[in-house]
Scaffold this active site. Structure first.
Site, PDB file in Angstrom:
ATOM      1  N   ASN A   9      40.570  44.404  45.757  1.00 28.80           N
ATOM      2  CA  ASN A   9      41.381  43.668  44.789  1.00 28.80           C
ATOM      3  C   ASN A   9      40.789  43.939  43.406  1.00 28.80           C
ATOM      4  OD1 ASN A   9      42.732  41.816  43.229  1.00 28.80           O
ATOM      5  ND2 ASN A   9      41.744  40.018  44.138  1.00 28.80           N
ATOM      6  N   TRP A  10      41.457  44.770  42.656  1.00 29.57           N
ATOM      7  CA  TRP A  10      40.894  45.195  41.357  1.00 29.57           C
ATOM      8  C   TRP A  10      41.046  44.136  40.270  1.00 29.57           C
ATOM      9  CZ3 TRP A  10      42.525  51.023  40.400  1.00 29.57           C
ATOM     10  CH2 TRP A  10      41.968  51.817  41.419  1.00 29.57           C
ATOM     11  N   LYS A  11      41.844  43.143  40.518  1.00 32.09           N
ATOM     12  CA  LYS A  11      42.105  42.090  39.514  1.00 32.09           C
ATOM     13  C   LYS A  11      42.559  42.734  38.196  1.00 32.09           C
ATOM     14  CE  LYS A  11      38.906  39.279  42.056  1.00 32.09           C
ATOM     15  NZ  LYS A  11      37.979  38.170  42.145  1.00 32.09           N
ATOM     16  N   HIS A  97      45.945  34.326  46.184  1.00 30.44           N
ATOM     17  CA  HIS A  97      44.553  34.475  45.758  1.00 30.44           C
ATOM     18  C   HIS A  97      44.118  33.230  44.993  1.00 30.44           C
ATOM     19  CE1 HIS A  97      40.965  35.850  43.728  1.00 30.44           C
ATOM     20  NE2 HIS A  97      40.872  36.727  44.711  1.00 30.44           N
ATOM     21  N   GLU A  99      42.503  32.784  42.389  1.00 28.75           N
ATOM     22  CA  GLU A  99      42.700  32.827  40.928  1.00 28.75           C
ATOM     23  C   GLU A  99      44.153  32.539  40.572  1.00 28.75           C
ATOM     24  OE1 GLU A  99      40.891  36.670  40.435  1.00 28.75           O
ATOM     25  OE2 GLU A  99      38.996  35.776  41.061  1.00 28.75           O
ATOM     26  N   GLU A 169      38.808  33.312  51.788  1.00 21.68           N
ATOM     27  CA  GLU A 169      37.940  33.526  50.634  1.00 21.68           C
ATOM     28  C   GLU A 169      37.459  32.180  50.094  1.00 21.68           C
ATOM     29  OE1 GLU A 169      38.798  37.592  48.673  1.00 21.68           O
ATOM     30  OE2 GLU A 169      40.193  36.148  47.837  1.00 21.68           O
ATOM     31  N   GLY A 175      33.122  36.170  43.233  1.00 18.71           N
ATOM     32  CA  GLY A 175      32.579  36.616  41.952  1.00 18.71           C
ATOM     33  C   GLY A 175      31.305  35.895  41.546  1.00 18.71           C
ATOM     34  N   SER A 215      32.147  38.009  47.261  1.00 18.30           N
ATOM     35  CA  SER A 215      30.861  38.667  47.019  1.00 18.30           C
ATOM     36  C   SER A 215      30.408  39.591  48.157  1.00 18.30           C
ATOM     37  CB  SER A 215      29.781  37.642  46.697  1.00 18.30           C
ATOM     38  OG  SER A 215      30.112  36.932  45.511  1.00 18.30           O
ATOM     39  N   GLY A 236      36.328  42.266  45.708  1.00 18.04           N
ATOM     40  CA  GLY A 236      36.635  42.212  44.279  1.00 18.04           C
ATOM     41  C   GLY A 236      35.717  43.153  43.507  1.00 18.04           C
ATOM     42  N   GLY A 237      34.660  42.601  42.940  1.00 21.72           N
ATOM     43  CA  GLY A 237      33.755  43.357  42.072  1.00 21.72           C
ATOM     44  C   GLY A 237      33.300  44.694  42.648  1.00 21.72           C
TER      45      GLY A 237
END
Ligand code: PGA
Length: 252
Positions: A9-11, A97, A99, A169, A175, A215, A236-237
């Site tokens: 997930n590149w956000k 998600h 966010e 999640e 994150g 994470s 993510g990251g």
């Protein structure tokens, strides 16, 4: 046998040039891997979907969107519909998600509509949910997760679940560098499977891929993925660096 999946997930990261370069590097690494029963997905932002589709054309990487609007079309400035995604050959969408839930007011009712709309367009869904730290501290995390799944998905007929992947999640692990322990992930995934089995059938529960997200890194992926009910990860990251993403795929 359940599909094992690593989804990135590149956000809101990467422009067109960075999208090309990251995907080329992931492509290169993936060519050397055997991906039997494994699936690799990347979810760039809307503006990079076209580029991502063309760069991954002959590769094993699938492209997903990070969101969509439930409406078919109309006066919804700034929004993107399932139909528009499909016209780009994007067949999967991430919904729910944390966010989106936290910053864009997407509650269970909104998500239920999005789920129905995506399925009406024959899309596949990666459906995300998870508890806040306060829920876990209050020992309310199982109830909360159960309600998110129930409210978003339990109205669906059994046949629709062929197109659904779940992603647990925990919000406190996204994150933050803080990962749920492999035992905590396993405990929740087993609970989710039991809940599905009770609502539908043991066979359906057994066949649903449940990803863990929060994470995940090369250093912890193998241990998390080794758990019986964890079928991969939503990253993510660490999905923004080809080497890290490839190492996580290799850990699957
Ligand atoms: P993270 O994000 O890997 O950076 O914690 C996961 C996610 O939000 O899907």
């Amino acid at each position: 046998m359940r599909k094992q999946i690593v989804a990135g997930n590149w956000k809101m990261n990467n422009d067109v040039k960075e999208t090309k370069s990251l995907l080329k590097n992931i492509n290169k690494g993936i060519k050397k891997m055997s991906l039997k029963n494994k699936k690799v997905i990347v979810a760039p932002s809307f503006t990079n979907l076209n580029t991502a589709i063309s760069v991954t054309k002959n590769s094993k990487i699938k492209v997903a969107a990070q969101n969509m609007n439930a409406a078919k079309n109309g006066a919804f400035t700034g929004e993107v519909s399932a139909n528009m995604l499909k016209s780009l050959k994007v067949k999967t969408v991430i919904l729910g998600h944390s966010e989106r839930r936290a910053y864009f007011g997407e509650n269970d009712a909104v998500l239920k509509e999005k789920v129905d709309s995506a399925l009406a367009q024959n899309m596949k869904i990666i459906f995300c949910f998870g508890e806040e730290l306060s829920d876990r501290k209050d020992n309310n995390h199982f109830k909360l997760v159960e309600s998110q799944i129930k409210n978003g998905l339990f109205h669906l007929p059994e046949s629709a679940w062929k197109r659904i992947v779940l992603a647990y999640e925990p919000v406190w692990a996204i994150g933050t560098g803080e990962t749920a322990s492999p035992e905590q992930a396993q405990e929740m995934h087993a609970f989710i499977r039991k809940t599905l089995s009770e609502q539908y059938t043991p066979e359906l529960a057994e066949n649903i891929s449940i990803l863990y997200g929060g994470s995940v890194k090369p250093a912890n992926a193998k241990e998390i993925f080794s758990k019986a009910d964890v079928d991969g990860g939503l990253i993510g990251g660490a999905a923004l660096k080809a080497d890290d993403f490839l190492a996580i795929i290799a850990a699957l």
